[in-house]
Enzyme design. Structure first.
Site, PDB file in Angstrom:
ATOM      1  CB  CYS A 197      30.157  25.676  71.818  1.00 25.94           C
ATOM      2  SG  CYS A 197      30.699  24.474  73.053  1.00 25.94           S
ATOM      3  CB  CYS A 254      29.769  22.042  71.496  1.00 27.41           C
ATOM      4  SG  CYS A 254      29.329  22.870  73.028  1.00 27.41           S
ATOM      5  CG  ASP A 255      29.783  22.442  67.505  1.00 28.32           C
ATOM      6  OD1 ASP A 255      29.170  21.405  67.809  1.00 28.32           O
ATOM      7  OD2 ASP A 255      29.270  23.573  67.539  1.00 28.32           O
TER       8      ASP A 255
END
Length: 314
Positions: free
Chosen positions: A133, A136-137
């Site tokens: 992701c 997300c990261d």
């Protein structure tokens, strides 16, 4: 006491939320069950450009707007992980990790999850540089070099997103052409911060014990191996249907995708499937929403037919 509803929707992605909207708007009692936050993979998408009505919208923002609409007519949101569905004929028992729920109709919209490479180091460095992701990261890799593995829409879109954060994105693909839509490819090829490594497989994720330091790759034409230094590995190599709890119903193909007709009906009366969990070619927010509308309307017709068989009592 066991809770009972006309319709239980399993999964609160775009398809599930639309099904809940249509079914509750038809004055049916509806529960929408999910083991995580509503919105599904939309929450992992930075920018959505192909959903009608919006020139561009952030994935989490669209998820919130869909959710607000899905509960507007009384649908309930229930947190839980579904473990099994038992077909009792006119009713179904949905067994979760915390309770059992009865319903006349079940609509399955559990979606899919990213495939793993299955190579040494992938599991060991999960959360330490290996990610599925970018939204997300990605921020953890600001001004660093990262690798994206894959060649489809998700891989190239997320690689483009990462290029706005990191120093360089190296896309490693096992073929010599991308599978992503042409408009997405064109943007990527023009992006000076994206490079491409063709006909190559990642065979190992390397690290120093605490974080990723590189990947070992093999050219599948020459069998030559080399090491690509990187701080992060973002993997997008396909999808797996999240259908394990439904295997006993015999509604999936050999790969686990649920088979339906154009009314979203499975082979079990009263059980429908929508969205990315279905056996189909195009997996998009738009297609999931359309299928959710169909399933919600079919659920109404099915419940009406069941109720018409019930004797009227004083």
């Amino acid at each position: 006491m066991t809770k009972s509803y006309d319709v239980v929707v399993i999964g609160a992605g775009p398809g599930g939320m639309t099904a809940a909207l249509y079914a509750s708007r038809a004055n049916l009692s509806v529960a929408m069950i999910d083991r995580g936050i509503y919105g599904g993979q939309m929450n992992n998408t930075a920018e959505i450009e192909n959903y009608p009505g919006f020139k561009s919208i952030m994935g989490p923002d669209l998820a919130q707007q869909m959710y607000d609409g899905s509960i507007n007519f009384g649908a309930e949101y229930v947190y839980g992980a579904v473990e099994e569905i038992v077909d009792n004929g006119d009713t179904k028992t949905i067994k979760t990790d915390s309770e059992e729920i009865e319903a006349k109709v079940v609509i399955i919209g559990t979606g899919s999850e990213y495939k793993k490479l299955g190579v040494p180091g992938e599991k060991e460095y999960g959360g330490k540089g290996v990610s599925y992701c970018a939204v997300c990261d990605g921020a953890f890799f600001k001004n660093k070099d990262v690798v994206v593995v894959g060649g489809g829409d998700s891989a190239i879109e997320e690689g483009s997103y990462l290029s706005g954060i990191v120093n360089n994105v190296k896309v490693i693909h096992r073929r010599d052409t991308l599978r992503a839509q042409k408009i997405i490819q064109d943007r990527a090829f023009k992006n000076e911060k994206m490079d491409f490594v063709w006909n190559t497989n990642v065979v190992e994720v390397l690290g120093d014990g605490s974080k990723v330091t590189g990947v070992k790759v093999r050219n599948n034409q020459t069998n030559e191996e080399s090491v690509v230094e990187t701080s992060g590995v973002f993997i997008y190599v396909g999808l797996l249907p999240m259908t394990e709890p439904f295997k006993s119903l015999n509604i999936t193909d050999v790969s686990g995708w649920i088979i339906t007709n154009d009314k979203m009906e499975t082979s079990v009366p009263g059980i429908y499937a929508i969205g990315d969990v279905r056996q189909k070619d195009l997996r998009q927010i738009t297609t999931a929403v359309g299928e959710g509308g169909i399933a919600g309307q079919q659920a109404f017709k099915y419940v009406e037919a069941l109720n018409s068989k019930t004797p009227v009592t004083d």
